[in-house]
Design an enzyme around this catalytic site. Structure first.
Site, PDB file in Angstrom:
ATOM      1  CG  HIS A 154      -2.132  -0.852   0.819  1.00 39.61           C
ATOM      2  ND1 HIS A 154      -2.007  -2.437   1.608  1.00 39.61           N
ATOM      3  CD2 HIS A 154      -3.231  -0.748   0.126  1.00 39.61           C
ATOM      4  CE1 HIS A 154      -3.412  -3.089   0.758  1.00 39.61           C
ATOM      5  NE2 HIS A 154      -3.869  -1.990   0.348  1.00 39.61           N
ATOM      6  CD  GLU A 167     -10.092  -6.934  -2.118  1.00 40.38           C
ATOM      7  OE1 GLU A 167      -9.115  -6.305  -2.550  1.00 40.38           O
ATOM      8  OE2 GLU A 167     -10.979  -6.485  -1.243  1.00 40.38           O
ATOM      9  CG  ASP A 208      -5.973  -7.857  -1.299  1.00 40.57           C
ATOM     10  OD1 ASP A 208      -4.683  -8.024  -0.831  1.00 40.57           O
ATOM     11  OD2 ASP A 208      -6.560  -6.827  -1.002  1.00 40.57           O
ATOM     12  CB  CYS A 232     -10.288  -0.537  -8.539  1.00 41.97           C
ATOM     13  SG  CYS A 232     -10.663  -1.900  -7.409  1.00 41.97           S
TER      14      CYS A 232
HETATM   15  C1  PEP Z   1      -6.675  -4.763  -4.703  1.00 47.85           C
HETATM   16  O1  PEP Z   1      -6.650  -5.519  -3.693  1.00 47.85           O
HETATM   17  O2  PEP Z   1      -6.481  -4.990  -5.934  1.00 47.85           O
HETATM   18  C2  PEP Z   1      -7.121  -3.378  -4.220  1.00 47.85           C
HETATM   19  C3  PEP Z   1      -7.538  -2.535  -5.378  1.00 47.85           C
HETATM   20  O3  PEP Z   1      -7.171  -2.857  -3.046  1.00 47.85           O
HETATM   21  P1  PEP Z   1      -6.078  -2.842  -2.158  1.00 47.85           P
HETATM   22  O4  PEP Z   1      -4.856  -2.463  -2.904  1.00 47.85           O
HETATM   23  O5  PEP Z   1      -6.369  -1.373  -1.549  1.00 47.85           O
HETATM   24  O6  PEP Z   1      -5.912  -3.782  -1.295  1.00 47.85           O
HETATM   25 MG    MG Z   2      -7.434  -5.110  -1.882  1.00 48.01          MG
END
Ligand code: PEP
Ligand code: MG
Length: 540
Positions: A188, A430, A454, A501
């Site tokens: 992150h 995810e 994820d 996303c």
């Molecule tokens: C993902 O897991 O692809 C996602 C968009 O959420 P994050 O990266 O915030 O876990």
């Molecule tokens: Mg995620």
């Protein structure tokens, strides 16, 4: 000149002086003090500040979450008065002649080990508390307070690692680039750097050994190359690259206002991933048609205690109003794993990425969840909003989450508070489980948003934070791609729309494939929108 190599997370190039962030109790240097009385005065002042902070935290937690939840701060206050703990710190300063920070860190270790070895479960839990109050004291003593790290002039920040909560509290204007010895480009922290448009290189092995405070460095966030004390040839190359990037920016800017459609007219919605109000401007200037992923948890990571409904509403409304009629999709609280906020007091878990995180915390703590949902529904009175739930694995979780949404909406209407007329409801795909039951889930939602970060982690059984994962973390793995394909198909068959996303959405080598699968929306960091548009417009 020393050249090092890490994983580039994008963002272009930077040259500047390094601010080396050394933190964590283990890294606190011990030095002899000539002035133990001065060290003890610093300790007294820090204790007073800590008492004040804990008093305020207690009051706001009591108001927000009730007496029981607030009690932890009272326990911390009591521990700060504990004579044995204080004596251990004072003795280390006066008898061993060491600096107060080292003395605090030593007392922390000693008491936490003592508590951990006790038979009584209640006493064992106090180990985390003593570590917590010691960290608070160390933050105060180092002058970073609770407000995060501050710099006077723009710097290249080098650290062993940065947590998302540290990154989100940094003053963006003052950071030229990030360098970390640990971390992976799917963490992150790396994602935040991308959202902020800041060059970052993670997993730079040998960084901390080679780097010195204040030295000049050159960073290529795309290739992952890092030069310490760069020579004139490197500086010239970086200068040329910066000029090329400027030129590319100018070229991409010409696409603003043009539709993201192929030459034969196939259309893709291009949305932005944001972490807060501060990213709205970047989303708009990069031509985002909406926000496809608002990572709401960053608001929680910036707070010292649970943000209230009013605080959340104020931020959410600003984002919705800022996006001026474009859809904003709120991802409900996705805390846990690497995204930790002390005040949540989450239990330590062996495998936090597979633990009680995200929607699991929300369903276990409906008071928290409903506070957030109320704020989102209220913000929805100011523009179109969507709500999506992270880490769904089962239909019942979705149904329970939707029931909370409906209850909150009714509650607000009965209270006469303006609410969203309609909030689209979606799930993040995810987990492999969600992808495999996507046919069932589709009948219950308006949309899917595929979280490939994820999804890759859970499909390939590979920790996305692991800097050693290297080629084993492969979002192009056929299993991951197949889960995306079947989810998109299931969405459309069930009458829902389907977006992506995760970071894979910005991967230009897959854009055509995503169009072929009928993906309706790609949501990426603001800087990734125009390159996608350019690729889409070049396709047949
Ligand atoms: C993902 O897991 O692809 C996602 C968009 O959420 P994050 O990266 O915030 O876990
Ligand atoms: Mg995620």
């Amino acid at each position: 000149m020393v050249q090092l190599q890490g994983k580039g997370t994008g963002g272009g190039v930077a040259v500047g002086s390094v601010y080396l962030l050394r933190k964590g109790e283990g890294q606190i240097p011990m030095h002899r003090t000539e002035d133990p009385a001065g060290e003890l005065r610093q300790l007294e002042a820090a204790l007073q500040t800590a008492r004040g902070q804990l008093g305020r935290l207690y009051e706001s937690a009591r108001e927000r979450a009730g007496e029981e939840s607030a009690q932890v701060f009272q326990i911390h206050q009591m521990m700060l008065e504990d004579e044995d703990y204080l004596e251990a710190i004072r003795d280390a300063v006066t008898q061993e002649g060491c600096n107060v920070q080292w003395a605090v860190s030593k007392a922390s270790q000693m008491f936490s080990q003592m508590f951990s070895s006790m038979e009584d479960a209640y006493m064992r839990e106090r180990a985390a508390d003593v570590e917590d109050i010691s960290r608070r004291l160390l933050r105060i003593l180092s002058g970073s307070g609770d407000a995060g790290i501050r710099f006077d002039a723009p710097v290249i920040l080098a650290a062993e690692d940065l947590s998302p909560s540290e990154t989100v509290q940094l003053d963006q204007e003052k950071i030229l680039a990030f360098l970390t010895e640990k971390g992976s480009d799917n963490s992150h922290t790396a994602i935040l750097a991308r959202t902020m448009g800041i060059p970052a290189v993670v997993g730079v092995s040998g960084l901390l050994k080679a780097v010195e405070q204040g030295m000049e460095a050159g960073v290529d966030g795309d290739s992952g190359a890092v030069w310490l004390s760069p020579d004139s040839v490197v500086l010239e190359t970086l200068g040329e690259k910066a000029a090329l990037q400027k030129e590319q920016k100018r070229r991409l800017a010409r696409l603003r206002g043009l539709p993201a459609q192929t030459q034969s007219g196939r259309r893709m919605m291009l949305y932005a991933n944001i972490g807060g109000v501060e990213d709205v401007q970047a989303a708009l200037s990069n031509d985002a048609e909406g926000v496809g992923l608002f990572r709401t948890e960053f608001l929680y990571l910036q707070s010292r205690t649970y943000p209230t409904e009013e605080e959340q509403f104020a931020v959410y409304r600003k984002v919705v109003q800022g996006m001026d009629g474009r859809r904003v999709i709120f991802r409900t609280l996705d805390i846990g794993a690497d995204k930790q906020a002390d005040y949540f007091q989450l239990e330590a878990e062996e495998n936090p990425a597979m633990g009680v995180r995200a929607i699991r915390i929300c369903l276990e703590r409906p008071d928290l969840f409903r506070t957030q949902l109320r704020a989102i529904y209220r913000a929805g009175a100011y523009g179109p909003v969507g709500i999506m739930f992270p880490m769904i694995t089962s239909l019942w979780e979705l149904q329970e989450a939707k029931a909370h949404c409906e209850a909150v909406r009714q509650e607000l209407i009965e209270e006469g508070i303006p609410v969203a007329e309609k909030a689209e409801i979606g799930v993040m795909i995810e987990t492999p489980a969600a992808a495999l039951i996507s046919g069932t889930l589709a009948a219950h939602v308006d949309f899917f948003s595929i979280g490939t970060n994820d999804l890759t982690q859970y499909t390939l059984a590979l920790d996305r934070q692991n800097s050693k994962a290297g080629r084993f973390y492969d979002p192009h793995h056929p299993a991951v791609l197949e889960l995306i394909r079947i989810s998109a198909k299931a969405a459309h068959e069930g009458g829902a729309w389907c977006g992506i996303c995760g970071e894979l959405a910005a991967d230009l080598s897959l854009t055509e494939q995503f169009l072929d699968w009928g993906i309706d929306e790609l949501s990426v960091s603001p800087g990734g929108i125009l390159p996608l548009k350019e690729t889409i417009r070049s396709l047949p």
